[in-house]
Design a protein around this motif. Structure first.
Motif, PDB file in Angstrom:
ATOM      1  N   ASN A 182     -44.266  56.390  35.903  1.00 35.25           N
ATOM      2  CA  ASN A 182     -44.515  57.811  36.130  1.00 35.25           C
ATOM      3  C   ASN A 182     -43.421  58.403  37.004  1.00 35.25           C
ATOM      4  OD1 ASN A 182     -46.904  57.831  34.675  1.00 35.25           O
ATOM      5  ND2 ASN A 182     -48.139  57.392  36.469  1.00 35.25           N
ATOM      6  N   LEU A 183     -42.904  59.532  36.560  1.00 36.04           N
ATOM      7  CA  LEU A 183     -41.929  60.295  37.331  1.00 36.04           C
ATOM      8  C   LEU A 183     -42.474  61.698  37.534  1.00 36.04           C
ATOM      9  CD1 LEU A 183     -38.590  59.449  35.488  1.00 36.04           C
ATOM     10  CD2 LEU A 183     -39.411  58.475  37.632  1.00 36.04           C
ATOM     11  N   ILE A 184     -42.317  62.208  38.729  1.00 32.57           N
ATOM     12  CA  ILE A 184     -42.642  63.605  39.004  1.00 32.57           C
ATOM     13  C   ILE A 184     -41.334  64.390  38.881  1.00 32.57           C
ATOM     14  CG2 ILE A 184     -43.481  65.266  40.708  1.00 32.57           C
ATOM     15  CD1 ILE A 184     -45.051  62.887  41.957  1.00 32.57           C
ATOM     16  N   LEU A 185     -41.384  65.469  38.131  1.00 28.18           N
ATOM     17  CA  LEU A 185     -40.232  66.358  38.014  1.00 28.18           C
ATOM     18  C   LEU A 185     -40.570  67.649  38.731  1.00 28.18           C
ATOM     19  CD1 LEU A 185     -37.434  67.098  36.887  1.00 28.18           C
ATOM     20  CD2 LEU A 185     -38.613  67.929  34.829  1.00 28.18           C
ATOM     21  N   PHE A 186     -39.950  67.848  39.880  1.00 29.94           N
ATOM     22  CA  PHE A 186     -40.147  69.088  40.625  1.00 29.94           C
ATOM     23  C   PHE A 186     -39.315  70.164  39.962  1.00 29.94           C
ATOM     24  CE2 PHE A 186     -41.008  65.790  43.831  1.00 29.94           C
ATOM     25  CZ  PHE A 186     -42.315  66.140  44.143  1.00 29.94           C
ATOM     26  N   THR A 187     -39.988  71.246  39.579  1.00 32.56           N
ATOM     27  CA  THR A 187     -39.373  72.322  38.811  1.00 32.56           C
ATOM     28  C   THR A 187     -39.742  73.673  39.418  1.00 32.56           C
ATOM     29  OG1 THR A 187     -41.240  72.627  37.315  1.00 32.56           O
ATOM     30  CG2 THR A 187     -39.609  70.971  36.690  1.00 32.56           C
ATOM     31  N   GLY A 188     -39.241  74.697  38.777  1.00 32.07           N
ATOM     32  CA  GLY A 188     -39.588  76.056  39.151  1.00 32.07           C
ATOM     33  C   GLY A 188     -39.600  76.929  37.910  1.00 32.07           C
ATOM     34  N   VAL A 202     -40.894  56.483  30.028  1.00 30.28           N
ATOM     35  CA  VAL A 202     -41.346  57.164  31.242  1.00 30.28           C
ATOM     36  C   VAL A 202     -42.379  58.231  30.898  1.00 30.28           C
ATOM     37  CG1 VAL A 202     -39.206  56.787  32.536  1.00 30.28           C
ATOM     38  CG2 VAL A 202     -39.488  58.885  31.230  1.00 30.28           C
ATOM     39  N   HIS A 203     -43.257  58.464  31.829  1.00 27.61           N
ATOM     40  CA  HIS A 203     -44.226  59.554  31.724  1.00 27.61           C
ATOM     41  C   HIS A 203     -43.850  60.567  32.800  1.00 27.61           C
ATOM     42  CE1 HIS A 203     -48.117  61.544  32.706  1.00 27.61           C
ATOM     43  NE2 HIS A 203     -48.050  61.728  31.399  1.00 27.61           N
ATOM     44  N   VAL A 204     -43.543  61.779  32.380  1.00 33.72           N
ATOM     45  CA  VAL A 204     -43.070  62.813  33.304  1.00 33.72           C
ATOM     46  C   VAL A 204     -44.210  63.756  33.644  1.00 33.72           C
ATOM     47  CG1 VAL A 204     -41.420  64.678  33.656  1.00 33.72           C
ATOM     48  CG2 VAL A 204     -40.756  62.654  32.334  1.00 33.72           C
ATOM     49  N   ILE A 205     -44.408  63.941  34.942  1.00 38.17           N
ATOM     50  CA  ILE A 205     -45.422  64.855  35.448  1.00 38.17           C
ATOM     51  C   ILE A 205     -44.686  66.048  36.063  1.00 38.17           C
ATOM     52  CG2 ILE A 205     -47.345  65.140  37.058  1.00 38.17           C
ATOM     53  CD1 ILE A 205     -47.444  61.944  36.982  1.00 38.17           C
ATOM     54  N   GLU A 226     -43.099  57.689  41.308  1.00 39.03           N
ATOM     55  CA  GLU A 226     -44.402  57.565  41.976  1.00 39.03           C
ATOM     56  C   GLU A 226     -44.571  56.209  42.646  1.00 39.03           C
ATOM     57  OE1 GLU A 226     -47.787  60.463  40.271  1.00 39.03           O
ATOM     58  OE2 GLU A 226     -47.647  58.505  39.302  1.00 39.03           O
ATOM     59  N   ASP A 227     -43.957  55.169  42.095  1.00 38.92           N
ATOM     60  CA  ASP A 227     -44.166  53.831  42.642  1.00 38.92           C
ATOM     61  C   ASP A 227     -43.391  53.565  43.927  1.00 38.92           C
ATOM     62  OD1 ASP A 227     -41.737  53.830  41.288  1.00 38.92           O
ATOM     63  OD2 ASP A 227     -41.991  51.811  40.482  1.00 38.92           O
ATOM     64  N   THR A 228     -42.202  54.152  44.081  1.00 34.48           N
ATOM     65  CA  THR A 228     -41.373  53.876  45.260  1.00 34.48           C
ATOM     66  C   THR A 228     -41.097  55.109  46.117  1.00 34.48           C
ATOM     67  OG1 THR A 228     -39.302  54.296  44.082  1.00 34.48           O
ATOM     68  CG2 THR A 228     -40.171  52.012  44.029  1.00 34.48           C
ATOM     69  N   ASN A 229     -41.434  56.286  45.608  1.00 35.45           N
ATOM     70  CA  ASN A 229     -41.144  57.565  46.265  1.00 35.45           C
ATOM     71  C   ASN A 229     -39.651  57.870  46.363  1.00 35.45           C
ATOM     72  OD1 ASN A 229     -43.800  58.468  46.641  1.00 35.45           O
ATOM     73  ND2 ASN A 229     -44.010  57.180  48.452  1.00 35.45           N
ATOM     74  N   CYS A 239     -27.680  62.801  34.850  1.00 37.51           N
ATOM     75  CA  CYS A 239     -27.591  62.714  33.395  1.00 37.51           C
ATOM     76  C   CYS A 239     -28.548  61.622  32.921  1.00 37.51           C
ATOM     77  CB  CYS A 239     -26.158  62.420  32.952  1.00 37.51           C
ATOM     78  SG  CYS A 239     -25.557  60.813  33.467  1.00 37.51           S
ATOM     79  N   GLU A 240     -28.619  61.444  31.624  1.00 34.45           N
ATOM     80  CA  GLU A 240     -29.528  60.452  31.059  1.00 34.45           C
ATOM     81  C   GLU A 240     -29.231  59.048  31.603  1.00 34.45           C
ATOM     82  OE1 GLU A 240     -30.679  58.661  26.705  1.00 34.45           O
ATOM     83  OE2 GLU A 240     -29.951  60.728  26.804  1.00 34.45           O
ATOM     84  N   ASN A 241     -27.964  58.699  31.748  1.00 34.56           N
ATOM     85  CA  ASN A 241     -27.607  57.386  32.299  1.00 34.56           C
ATOM     86  C   ASN A 241     -28.052  57.247  33.747  1.00 34.56           C
ATOM     87  OD1 ASN A 241     -26.479  56.403  29.938  1.00 34.56           O
ATOM     88  ND2 ASN A 241     -24.419  57.113  30.466  1.00 34.56           N
ATOM     89  N   ASP A 242     -27.936  58.320  34.529  1.00 32.32           N
ATOM     90  CA  ASP A 242     -28.414  58.297  35.919  1.00 32.32           C
ATOM     91  C   ASP A 242     -29.925  58.039  35.958  1.00 32.32           C
ATOM     92  OD1 ASP A 242     -25.845  58.915  36.885  1.00 32.32           O
ATOM     93  OD2 ASP A 242     -26.252  61.069  36.766  1.00 32.32           O
ATOM     94  N   ILE A 243     -30.649  58.684  35.047  1.00 28.86           N
ATOM     95  CA  ILE A 243     -32.106  58.506  34.992  1.00 28.86           C
ATOM     96  C   ILE A 243     -32.427  57.062  34.649  1.00 28.86           C
ATOM     97  CG2 ILE A 243     -34.237  59.177  33.853  1.00 28.86           C
ATOM     98  CD1 ILE A 243     -32.857  61.938  33.318  1.00 28.86           C
ATOM     99  N   ARG A 244     -31.730  56.514  33.661  1.00 33.73           N
ATOM    100  CA  ARG A 244     -31.994  55.129  33.256  1.00 33.73           C
ATOM    101  C   ARG A 244     -31.733  54.161  34.424  1.00 33.73           C
ATOM    102  NH1 ARG A 244     -33.250  54.751  28.049  1.00 33.73           N
ATOM    103  NH2 ARG A 244     -32.583  56.406  26.634  1.00 33.73           N
ATOM    104  N   SER A 245     -30.671  54.375  35.183  1.00 35.00           N
ATOM    105  CA  SER A 245     -30.412  53.543  36.364  1.00 35.00           C
ATOM    106  C   SER A 245     -31.494  53.730  37.418  1.00 35.00           C
ATOM    107  CB  SER A 245     -29.048  53.896  36.960  1.00 35.00           C
ATOM    108  OG  SER A 245     -28.022  53.561  36.072  1.00 35.00           O
ATOM    109  N   PHE A 246     -31.925  54.958  37.575  1.00 33.40           N
ATOM    110  CA  PHE A 246     -32.947  55.291  38.572  1.00 33.40           C
ATOM    111  C   PHE A 246     -34.275  54.589  38.304  1.00 33.40           C
ATOM    112  CE2 PHE A 246     -36.196  58.526  39.975  1.00 33.40           C
ATOM    113  CZ  PHE A 246     -35.990  58.378  41.345  1.00 33.40           C
ATOM    114  N   ILE A 247     -34.617  54.389  37.050  1.00 33.00           N
ATOM    115  CA  ILE A 247     -35.909  53.783  36.730  1.00 33.00           C
ATOM    116  C   ILE A 247     -35.849  52.260  36.608  1.00 33.00           C
ATOM    117  CG2 ILE A 247     -36.794  55.887  35.671  1.00 33.00           C
ATOM    118  CD1 ILE A 247     -36.303  54.621  32.927  1.00 33.00           C
TER     119      ILE A 247
END
Length: 74
Positions: A2-8, A27-30, A54-57, A65-73
């Motif tokens: 689970n990932l939280i996406l802070f948006t506006g 991933v599940h995006v909230i 959500e798991d590590t904060n 970018c998409e590659n950054d997201i993949r590394s992040f997860i």
């Protein structure tokens, strides 16, 4: 995961982030509109979009970018 996406509202960068996240199937995006919570607004209003695990904060700030997201997860 689970990932939280802070948006506006009307955030074109947030839309770009959503498009990148849509390409990642494991991933599940909230989405969380920072305008709906005063504390979130004060913390993230000038930084959105921001991804938060959500798991590590841990947080990933824009630009990413998409590659950054993949590394992040990983």
């Amino acid at each position: 995961m689970n990932l939280i996406l802070f948006t506006g509202p009307d955030c074109h960068l947030c839309q770009l982030a959503k498009e990148q996240l849509a390409a990642i199937s494991d991933v599940h995006v909230i989405p969380q509109n920072v305008r709906e919570d005063t504390n979130l607004y004060h913390r993230y209003a000038m930084q959105i979009p921001v991804l938060k695990r959500e798991d590590t904060n841990q947080e990933l700030n824009w630009p990413f970018c998409e590659n950054d997201i993949r590394s992040f997860i990983q």
